[in-house]
Design a protein around this motif. Structure first.
Motif, short mmCIF file in Angstrom:
data_model
loop_
_atom_site.label_atom_id
_atom_site.label_comp_id
_atom_site.label_asym_id
_atom_site.label_seq_id
_atom_site.Cartn_x
_atom_site.Cartn_y
_atom_site.Cartn_z
N ASP A 44 10.94 -6.90 0.11
CA ASP A 44 10.94 -7.96 -0.91
C ASP A 44 9.72 -8.88 -0.77
OD1 ASP A 44 11.84 -9.40 -3.05
OD2 ASP A 44 13.52 -10.36 -2.01
N ILE A 45 9.42 -9.59 -1.84
CA ILE A 45 8.55 -10.77 -1.74
C ILE A 45 9.46 -11.94 -2.06
CG2 ILE A 45 6.47 -11.94 -2.51
CD1 ILE A 45 5.35 -9.33 -3.48
N PHE A 46 9.73 -12.75 -1.01
CA PHE A 46 10.79 -13.74 -1.06
C PHE A 46 10.19 -15.14 -0.98
CE2 PHE A 46 14.20 -16.29 0.71
CZ PHE A 46 15.35 -15.79 0.10
N GLY A 47 10.52 -16.00 -1.91
CA GLY A 47 9.96 -17.34 -1.94
C GLY A 47 10.92 -18.38 -1.41
N LEU A 174 5.65 -10.38 6.88
CA LEU A 174 4.56 -11.35 6.90
C LEU A 174 5.10 -12.70 6.45
CD1 LEU A 174 1.49 -11.95 7.17
CD2 LEU A 174 1.28 -11.39 4.74
N LEU A 175 5.04 -13.69 7.34
CA LEU A 175 5.53 -15.03 7.02
C LEU A 175 4.34 -15.89 6.60
CD1 LEU A 175 7.80 -15.52 10.20
CD2 LEU A 175 8.52 -14.71 7.94
N CYS A 176 4.43 -16.50 5.44
CA CYS A 176 3.30 -17.27 4.91
C CYS A 176 3.73 -18.72 4.72
CB CYS A 176 2.86 -16.72 3.55
SG CYS A 176 2.66 -14.92 3.50
N HIS A 193 -2.33 -12.05 -5.55
CA HIS A 193 -2.35 -10.67 -6.02
C HIS A 193 -2.70 -9.69 -4.91
CE1 HIS A 193 -2.47 -12.40 -10.27
NE2 HIS A 193 -1.25 -12.06 -9.93
N LEU A 194 -3.52 -10.16 -3.95
CA LEU A 194 -3.77 -9.32 -2.77
C LEU A 194 -2.46 -9.10 -2.01
CD1 LEU A 194 -5.69 -7.94 -0.71
CD2 LEU A 194 -5.90 -10.18 0.41
N LEU A 195 -1.68 -10.16 -1.83
CA LEU A 195 -0.40 -10.02 -1.11
C LEU A 195 0.52 -9.06 -1.86
CD1 LEU A 195 0.29 -13.73 -0.03
CD2 LEU A 195 -0.39 -11.81 1.44
N GLU A 196 0.51 -9.15 -3.18
CA GLU A 196 1.35 -8.27 -3.99
C GLU A 196 0.92 -6.80 -3.82
OE1 GLU A 196 1.14 -9.12 -8.20
OE2 GLU A 196 3.33 -8.97 -8.32
N THR A 202 1.89 -1.09 1.39
CA THR A 202 2.36 -0.90 2.77
C THR A 202 3.88 -1.07 2.92
OG1 THR A 202 2.23 -3.23 3.43
CG2 THR A 202 0.21 -1.94 3.62
N GLY A 203 4.50 -1.71 1.93
CA GLY A 203 5.95 -1.94 2.02
C GLY A 203 6.32 -3.13 2.90
N VAL A 204 5.31 -3.85 3.41
CA VAL A 204 5.64 -4.98 4.29
C VAL A 204 6.41 -6.05 3.49
CG1 VAL A 204 3.46 -6.27 3.88
CG2 VAL A 204 4.69 -6.57 6.03
#
Ligand SMILES: Nc1ncnc2c1ncn2[C@@H]1O[C@H](COP(=O)(O)OP(=O)(O)O)[C@@H](O)[C@H]1O
Ligand SMILES: [Mg+2]
Length: 349
Positions: A44-47, A174-176, A193-196, A202-204
């Motif tokens: 996931d990309i979790f906010g 990856l914690l941002c 967009h790079l993170l996306e 990579t599926g990270v």
């Protein structure tokens, strides 16, 4: 039992009733986290969004055990971080990369040297390190900066190096922490967009902390809103945008030019309710208002509205005035609800 198994496979992060209190110098306790429950699916990309002081950084630091929780469980990839120590903790931390607002690069090392650093700590061989550094430079599109020094880079380039360094050990997550807060809007978008792209190639799993709703809207799929150490809202970003319940969510959305303010000077005509219609992807593309007029005989006066892109789908809202007899108005409201439009009556005529 099956449910337990299944959840373990798809959830990468699970926090259960996490509490973190700090003793302050005056002897009072600061309750930074007051019983946080949240879960993040693998990939996931979790906010995590909240105002300054809401507890966001503490939450991330508890996840990678830079901070021990006062109580509660912190499950990351099947390990309870809250109780690990020594070698187990060091191994578990290798599953996590982290980036920060101010990049935190080592100024005495070149770009390659910065990316190599965590791999040296992990004692990879020189050959492996060289290959991995090249791979990471390609990933963040900085191959031409391999030998540059941090001081020679722009803010966006520095954050790319930090991302490469954080991912060099191939972590699961990856914690941002406010990773784009020091960047201008255009550079922010390019980093997001790079993170996306990295997430999809990579599926990270990415956990992204921010105080900016735009950042969440740009790339996150799921989110929580944190207020005074409590989760006040959670779910798919689209749902939170369409149906904000908490005060903080409404305030964040008000900062965006898309949710009509309820204090606006709107014409109030007796017998003609004012309604906000909120619709998503499918409904946004349908001529739903004209259909409602045709089907129910109601008259719809559009006062304001906006359609907005949210990742790949679209969401929108319209503030409208409904006129007609009671049957027509109720018929129209029913028609909207039946067609997937959520409806908030702001003045009921
Ligand atoms: N090490 C600490 N000692 C004492 N209080 C702290 C410490 N770290 C954070 N806090 C307090 O915890 C609360 C949440 O802080 P923080 O997690 O940094 O919020 P955010 O990142 O959302 O701005 C604040 O009231 C802050 O002052
Ligand atoms: Mg913070």
């Amino acid at each position: 039992m099956w449910e337990g198994l299944f959840r373990e496979v798809i959830l990468l992060i699970e926090l259960k009733n996490v509490v973190k209190s700090f003793a302050s110098p005056d002897g009072m306790e600061v309750h930074a986290l007051r019983g946080i429950d949240l879960s993040v699916e693998t990939g996931d990309i979790f906010g995590i969004i909240g105002l300054s002081g809401a507890g966001k950084s503490t939450l991330l630091r508890v996840m990678n055990r830079l901070e021990s929780p006062s109580s509660g469980e912190v499950w990351i990839g099947g390990r309870n971080m809250a109780i690990l120590s020594g070698d187990e903790l060091r191994t578990a931390r290798q599953d996590m990369g982290m980036i920060f607002q101010h990049f935190n690069l080592l100024s005495s090392r070149s770009v390659s040297g910065n990316i190599a650093y965590p791999l040296e700590v992990q004692r990879l061989s020189t050959g492996e390190i060289k290959d991995r550094v090249s791979e990471m430079l390609r990933l963040v599109e900085l191959e031409d900066k391999a030998d540059a020094w941090p001081s020679q880079l722009s803010g966006g380039q520095k954050q790319r190096v930090a991302i490469a360094r954080a991912l060099a050990g191939r972590p699961k997550v990856l914690l941002c922490d406010e990773a784009t807060s020091a960047l201008d809007p255009r550079t922010t978008r390019s980093i997001l967009h790079l993170l996306e792209r990295i997430n999809s190639s990579t599926g990270v799993t990415i956990v992204l902390i921010t105080h900016e709703m735009d950042v969440v809207r740009e790339i996150c799929r799921n989110m929580v809103i944190l207020e005074d150490g409590v989760v006040v809202e959670s779910g798919p970003v689209k749902d939170v945008f369409l149906n904000p319940k908490s005060r903080t969510a409404k305030e964040f959305l008000d900062d965006l030019p898309r949710t009509p303010s309820q204090d606006e000077e709107l014409p109030k005509i007796v017998g003609s309710p004012l309604v906000i219609l909120r619709f998503d992807g499918d409904a946004a593309d349908m001529p739903i208002v004209s259909q409602a007029i045709k089907t129910t005989g109601v008259d719809v006066n559009i006062l304001s509205g906006e359609i907005d892109s949210l990742r790949s789908s679209r969401v929108g809202n319209l503030t409208v005035q409904l006129s007609g007899n009671r049957e027509e108005i109720e018929g129209a409201m029913e028609y909207f609800s039946r067609n997937g439009v959520s409806l908030e009556v702001i003045w009921n005529g």
